[in-house]
Design a protein around this motif. Structure first.
Motif, PDB file in Angstrom:
ATOM      1  N   ASP A  90      45.239  39.202  46.212  1.00 29.96           N
ATOM      2  CA  ASP A  90      45.522  39.074  44.511  1.00 29.96           C
ATOM      3  C   ASP A  90      46.523  38.471  43.643  1.00 29.96           C
ATOM      4  O   ASP A  90      47.633  39.888  43.822  1.00 29.96           O
ATOM      5  CB  ASP A  90      44.309  39.735  44.234  1.00 29.96           C
ATOM      6  N   CYS A  91      47.310  37.671  44.154  1.00 26.43           N
ATOM      7  CA  CYS A  91      48.008  37.516  43.436  1.00 26.43           C
ATOM      8  C   CYS A  91      48.894  37.937  42.724  1.00 26.43           C
ATOM      9  O   CYS A  91      50.265  38.228  42.200  1.00 26.43           O
ATOM     10  CB  CYS A  91      49.141  36.189  44.124  1.00 26.43           C
ATOM     11  N   ARG A  92      48.756  38.164  41.447  1.00 29.40           N
ATOM     12  CA  ARG A  92      48.701  38.754  39.759  1.00 29.40           C
ATOM     13  C   ARG A  92      48.571  40.825  40.348  1.00 29.40           C
ATOM     14  O   ARG A  92      49.782  40.615  39.536  1.00 29.40           O
ATOM     15  CB  ARG A  92      47.550  38.710  38.611  1.00 29.40           C
ATOM     16  N   ASP A  93      47.983  41.268  40.917  1.00 23.37           N
ATOM     17  CA  ASP A  93      47.948  42.676  40.766  1.00 23.37           C
ATOM     18  C   ASP A  93      48.430  43.148  41.901  1.00 23.37           C
ATOM     19  O   ASP A  93      48.506  44.771  42.387  1.00 23.37           O
ATOM     20  CB  ASP A  93      46.597  43.519  40.745  1.00 23.37           C
ATOM     21  N   GLN A  94      48.602  42.293  43.442  1.00 27.85           N
ATOM     22  CA  GLN A  94      48.782  42.771  44.633  1.00 27.85           C
ATOM     23  C   GLN A  94      47.677  43.605  46.163  1.00 27.85           C
ATOM     24  O   GLN A  94      47.934  43.668  46.838  1.00 27.85           O
ATOM     25  CB  GLN A  94      50.064  42.937  45.089  1.00 27.85           C
ATOM     26  N   ALA A  95      46.754  43.367  45.106  1.00 29.71           N
ATOM     27  CA  ALA A  95      45.854  44.083  45.221  1.00 29.71           C
ATOM     28  C   ALA A  95      45.467  43.130  46.872  1.00 29.71           C
ATOM     29  O   ALA A  95      44.728  42.261  46.697  1.00 29.71           O
ATOM     30  CB  ALA A  95      43.723  44.043  44.576  1.00 29.71           C
ATOM     31  N   VAL A  96      44.811  43.803  47.745  1.00 29.59           N
ATOM     32  CA  VAL A  96      44.736  43.197  49.075  1.00 29.59           C
ATOM     33  C   VAL A  96      43.123  43.979  49.996  1.00 29.59           C
ATOM     34  O   VAL A  96      42.556  44.890  49.792  1.00 29.59           O
ATOM     35  CB  VAL A  96      45.323  44.113  50.206  1.00 29.59           C
ATOM     36  N   ARG A  97      42.412  42.455  50.430  1.00 26.26           N
ATOM     37  CA  ARG A  97      41.303  43.337  50.900  1.00 26.26           C
ATOM     38  C   ARG A  97      41.213  42.482  52.363  1.00 26.26           C
ATOM     39  O   ARG A  97      41.032  41.170  52.569  1.00 26.26           O
ATOM     40  CB  ARG A  97      39.827  43.001  50.164  1.00 26.26           C
TER      41      ARG A  97
END
Length: 386
Positions: free
Chosen positions: A192-199
């Protein structure tokens, strides 16, 4: 872990050039973007993975502020710089990538020492596989280790993005370095390039009886050129007119209204980003529920959108994609920033030879240079080798 072939040679070459052994060796992979193109700088979703092609650096800290650099490819020769006077206008060739990283770290307030650095890479250059970010990520993990800076993966992602944007002059997002720094074997990186969350999402093509082929068209491209910047400007204009922070905030249901507010070209650019974000989300769902055999149609739709709405394909990429599909690929698309580079083809293992042969014949018949076709698989992210 096993040491990749050539590490001993790299260490020996370093010693012969710089007169002593390196303090260590680090590597960072290139990446393939499975789906999600030009969505990263629009704060959207992307699904890349780190590949088994890497940039490797042997590095030694110097007692002064001098930076000496050499690569095992090209003919640039030994290059000198000074950490106290890093200047984008004076950087040349591949050296702008490590120098950009050092500059970005200095901008963060890190005291960057002088370095001796030898680079070796088997990530094809100009192929859309992020050879430049592989260099930057290898350098930043090396400097982070050697200076004990304690930078997190997120810190390094943002520092290398600043190096690209403000030193190299390429207005890229955070996808490439996120894949290179955060990748894992058998996994794609859902970012998610908005909050840099990675899965990390399962993507084991081999276990599903598939191979992911890269078709390097040999049409070189550059993110620092005008086409990429123009697309980004169109997206920013679309967001401004639609009154949103970024195109991430525009949904499929908003497109009909957007068509009446935007000029035809800007609307096409916006439509690509909005539909591509949706394709990324659906691809993740299918990979987690059904596996890689289920995503072929989404790859096909992504290419059509990049060709027709975002207009970043080229005849060689279109030929590679169409030929691979007709020869048995489940789905195919161009990958990377566009205007050249590579296509990917998700192919049943028993159709690999047919796809390779068909694409090669098609390029010959069209009078194009022979493409380089090779398989890639999800690999580990950046790490220290020795």
């Amino acid at each position: 872990m096993s040491v990749p072939a050539g590490i001993g040679e790299l260490r020996s070459r370093f010693a012969s050039v710089f007169g002593a052994a390196p303090d260590g060796l680090w590597q960072a992979p290139g990446r393939v973007n499975l789906i999600g193109e030009h969505t990263d700088y629009n704060e959207g979703y992307v699904l890349p993975f780190a590949i088994d092609r890497t940039a490797r650096v042997a590095v030694r800290v110097r007692p002064d502020s001098t930076v000496r650099m050499l690569s095992t490819f090209g003919n640039q020769g030994l290059t000198h710089a000074d950490t106290g006077a890093l200047d984008p206008a004076r950087a040349r060739g591949w050296t702008k990538y490590p120098l950009g990283v050092l500059w970005a770290l200095e901008q963060r307030g890190l005291a960057v020492p002088g370095l001796d650095l030898l680079l070796d890479s088997d990530v094809p250059r100009g192929a859309g596989l992020s050879s430049s970010h592989a260099i930057e990520c290898a350098v930043i993990v090396a400097v982070n280790d050697l200076t004990r800076a304690g930078l997190s993966a997120q810190d390094m992602v943002l520092a290398t993005q600043r190096a690209e944007n403000d030193f190299v002059g390429a207005p890229t997002g955070i996808m490439d370095q996120s894949a290179s720094l955060r990748g894992a074997a058998g996994r794609a990186v859902f970012l998610d390039c908005r909050d840099q969350a990675v899965r990390l999402v399962p993507f084991d093509a081999e276990a599903a009886g598939l191979v992911l082929l890269v078709i390097d068209t040999k049409v070189s491209h550059s993110h620092a050129s005008g086409g990429y910047a123009a697309r980004r400007a169109s997206c920013e204009l679309g967001a401004e007119v639609l009154g949103v922070r970024a195109l991430r905030d525009v949904g499929l249901s908003d497109l009909e209204e957007a068509s009446g507010l935007l000029d035809a070209e800007t609307f096409r650019r916006v439509r690509h980003v909005v539909t591509e974000n949706d394709r990324v989300l659906r691809t993740v769902e299918l990979l987690e529920a059904s596996g890689p055999r289920a995503i072929g149609a989404l790859l096909d739709d992504s290419h059509a959108s990049m060709r027709d709405d975002f207009e970043i394909s080229c005849p060689e990429l279109d030929l590679a994609v169409e030929t691979a599909r007709h020869a048995g690929a489940l789905g195919a698309r161009m990958t990377g920033g566009g205007f050249g580079g590579s296509a990917i083809a998700l192919t049943p293992a028993d159709a690999e030879r047919a796809v390779r042969d068909a694409v090669g014949r098609a390029f010959t018949q069209a009078g194009y240079a022979a493409p380089d076709i090779f398989p890639v698989r999800p690999a580990a992210g950046a790490l220290r080798l020795a």
